[in-house]
Design an enzyme around this catalytic site. Structure first.
Site, mmCIF file in Angstrom:
data_model
loop_
_atom_site.group_PDB
_atom_site.id
_atom_site.type_symbol
_atom_site.label_atom_id
_atom_site.label_comp_id
_atom_site.label_asym_id
_atom_site.label_seq_id
_atom_site.Cartn_x
_atom_site.Cartn_y
_atom_site.Cartn_z
ATOM 1 N N ASN A 104 0.873 -1.485 -0.002
ATOM 2 C CA ASN A 104 0.217 0.081 -0.144
ATOM 3 C C ASN A 104 0.724 1.339 -0.114
ATOM 4 O OD1 ASN A 104 -2.796 1.403 0.383
ATOM 5 N ND2 ASN A 104 -1.515 2.201 2.149
ATOM 6 N N ASP A 197 -8.138 5.000 0.016
ATOM 7 C CA ASP A 197 -7.067 4.766 -0.640
ATOM 8 C C ASP A 197 -5.930 5.168 0.244
ATOM 9 O OD1 ASP A 197 -4.889 4.256 -2.385
ATOM 10 O OD2 ASP A 197 -5.452 5.900 -3.819
ATOM 11 N N ASP A 234 -0.872 -7.252 3.101
ATOM 12 C CA ASP A 234 -1.243 -6.372 4.040
ATOM 13 C C ASP A 234 -2.135 -5.060 3.584
ATOM 14 O OD1 ASP A 234 -0.418 -4.807 6.627
ATOM 15 O OD2 ASP A 234 0.261 -3.226 5.345
ATOM 16 N N HIS A 238 -6.880 -0.872 1.185
ATOM 17 C CA HIS A 238 -6.490 0.703 0.772
ATOM 18 C C HIS A 238 -6.096 0.413 -0.661
ATOM 19 C CE1 HIS A 238 -7.206 1.648 4.977
ATOM 20 N NE2 HIS A 238 -6.329 0.702 5.489
ATOM 21 N N GLU A 264 -5.300 -9.344 4.224
ATOM 22 C CA GLU A 264 -5.888 -8.649 5.519
ATOM 23 C C GLU A 264 -6.735 -7.454 5.022
ATOM 24 O OE1 GLU A 264 -4.566 -5.381 8.820
ATOM 25 O OE2 GLU A 264 -3.758 -5.135 6.740
#
Ligand code: CA
Length: 496
Positions: A104, A197, A234, A238, A264
């Site tokens: 991310n 985001d 992870d 987002h 996740e």
């Protein structure tokens, strides 16, 4: 075939003198012995806090503790060689390794750039609170300590969609980076705050094809270097799921290997958000069942006021049992962490029984429940707190019982607000398998349950809850099973 059981092999504050990668290699044989079939290791790459970093503030995905960057060669967990060796030793012991992949964001850029941004309302990311203007921001990553080894890709402002720090203004805010890839932030699964985001640091711009290609090249290098069995992705809520689908398909296709992937997607309120994500990823990844964790947390808080018959409701194991990774706690929910919601100690054996002995879901044990944990941190108002998480002395036994005995037809007796139970008949492949579970969040409990005619005349004993009786199964395969107050009993065949 044996049941799969995962272990999250770290917690947020892991600070033992023995570095984690060395400990993982040393524990491999023992983990196999107690029925662990896979471990999830924390992010292995160099991050902004150097050898003090958990790895979630990642700086250089190609630095697994090999280059002098961020003030250190090794990461908090050890060197690249230690990491590669840990994976090898674990997998030689038939313990599959899942590597933690943080896509991310990146953090700790090397150089400042002039970046065109608009300020965004932090509570509604769809609303601009300024016109476009220019700031100086740390958006250029050249990795001088690595000097082009493995990849010469330089990250710059075209690789990011948002940032939270303007160096020239010394200002913290949510800045939307204005670039050629589309207006504002990317479409992501989470609509919290309008569009979620942006989470933290430099948010990666997946609309930039050069970024997507670099992350695929990195995935190839990562697997070729380490040989892991799968990945834990992870912060997927987002990230545009189209990119993750593309990356997973690339990895599985390129290596013709069915990598095991867990996402996740932290969700505590609305199961529909998890179900929608299953649709968006078309079942490519397993998901952590954070809704079930939330039920455990509530059950532990409320004691006998909680309706145990509903403990599995509104969860992923209920709707998508084949995709659910069940767990009691993790490094985010442990005390003093960002999503703190630690399931109180009295309920932990009950919660573990619910994830270890049922047919649905793959359980993931938490490090501190096996090894304990001690650490100090400060609360939100700045007070230091000593935390000790005591390990569960029955957890190793419960894990081996899952591996050896939790097979066959499952019959549920989830029929009382304070006392529930279920049985497994066992199967022919696993000798003496089958079990009966009874738990209570109030007074002592009992349940008349059928464990199967194959057990007629056999004696069952409780190996977890300390109930003293010996129970003989009748001709119909039934018996009355018991548990102590606020406790769980797991009844298995007494050894002859
Ligand atoms: Ca993002």
């Amino acid at each position: 075939m044996i049941n799969q059981t995962l272990l999250q092999f770290f917690h947020w504050y892991y600070n033992d003198e023995e570095k984690l990668w060395k400990k993982a290699a040393k524990e491999a044989a023992h983990l196999k012995e107690i029925g662990i079939t896979g471990v999830w290791l924390p992010p292995a790459y160099k991050s902004t806090e150097g050898d003090n970093s958990t790895g979630y503030d990642c700086y250089d995905l190609y630095d697994l503790g090999e280059f002098d960057q961020k003030g250190t060669v090794p990461t908090k967990y050890g060197t690249k060689d230690d990491y590669v060796n840990a994976i090898k030793v674990l997998q030689e012991n038939e313990v599959a390794v899942l590597a933690d992949v943080v896509f991310n964001h990146k953090a700790g850029g090397d150089e400042l750039e002039e970046v065109h941004v608009k300020r965004v309302n932090p509570d509604n990311r769809l609303e601009y609170t300024s016109d476009e203007f220019t700031i100086k921001a740390w958006t250029k990553f050249t990795f001088p300590g690595r000097n082009g080894k493995y990849s010469t890709f330089i990250w710059d402002k075209s690789c990011f969609s948002g940032i939270d720090w303007a160096e020239d203004l010394q200002e913290t805010a949510v800045f939307s980076i204005q670039n050629e890839y589309g207006e504002g932030f990317e479409e992501v699964p989470s609509q919290e705050m309008g569009n979620y985001d942006y989470l933290m640091f430099n948010d990666i711009e997946f609309r930039n094809e050069a970024v997507r290609e670099e992350l695929k090249r990195w995935g190839e290098w990562y697997f070729e270097t380490c040989g892991m069995a799968g990945f834990r992705m992870d912060a997927v809520k987002h990230i545009d799921p189209a990119f993750l689908n593309e990356w997973i398909d690339h990895m599985r296709g390129h290596f013709d290997k069915d990598f095991f992937v867990i996402g996740e997607n932290w969700e505590l309120n609305d199961i529909e958000n998890l179900r929608r994500y299953v649709d968006q990823t078309e079942g490519r990844m397993q998901l952590f069942d954070s809704m079930l964790h939330h039920n455990f947390y509530q059950a532990a808080l409320q004691g006998s006021d909680y309706d145990l018959s509903k403990i599995l409701e509104n969860t992923l194991i209920e709707s998508h049992p084949h995709l659910a990774i069940t767990f009691v706690d993790n490094h985010d929910s442990q005390p003093l962490q960002s999503l703190e919601a630690y399931v109180d100690f009295w309920f932990r054996p009950l919660a573990y029984a619910l994830i270890l002995f049922r047919e649905q879901g793959i359980p993931c044990l938490f490090y501190s429940d096996l090894y304990g944990a001690k650490y100090v941190d400060t609360t939100a108002d700045g007070n230091p707190v000593d935390v000790e998480l005591v390990y569960l002395d029955k957890l190793e036994l419960m894990s081996t019982i899952r591996r050896d005995l939790a097979y066959g037809i499952q019959t549920d007796y989830l029929d009382h607000p304070n006392c529930i139970g279920w049985t497994r008949t066992g199967d022919e492949e696993h000798q003496d398998s089958g079990l009966a579970v009874v738990m209570s969040n109030g007074e002592a409990g009992n349940k008349n349950m059928e464990v199967g005619k194959g057990h007629a005349g056999k004696v069952f004993v409780d190996v977890v809850g300390g109930h003293e009786s010996e129970i003989t199964i009748d001709e119909e395969g039934r018996a009355e099973f018991y548990c102590n107050p606020g406790s769980v009993s797991v009844w298995i065949r007494k050894k002859d």
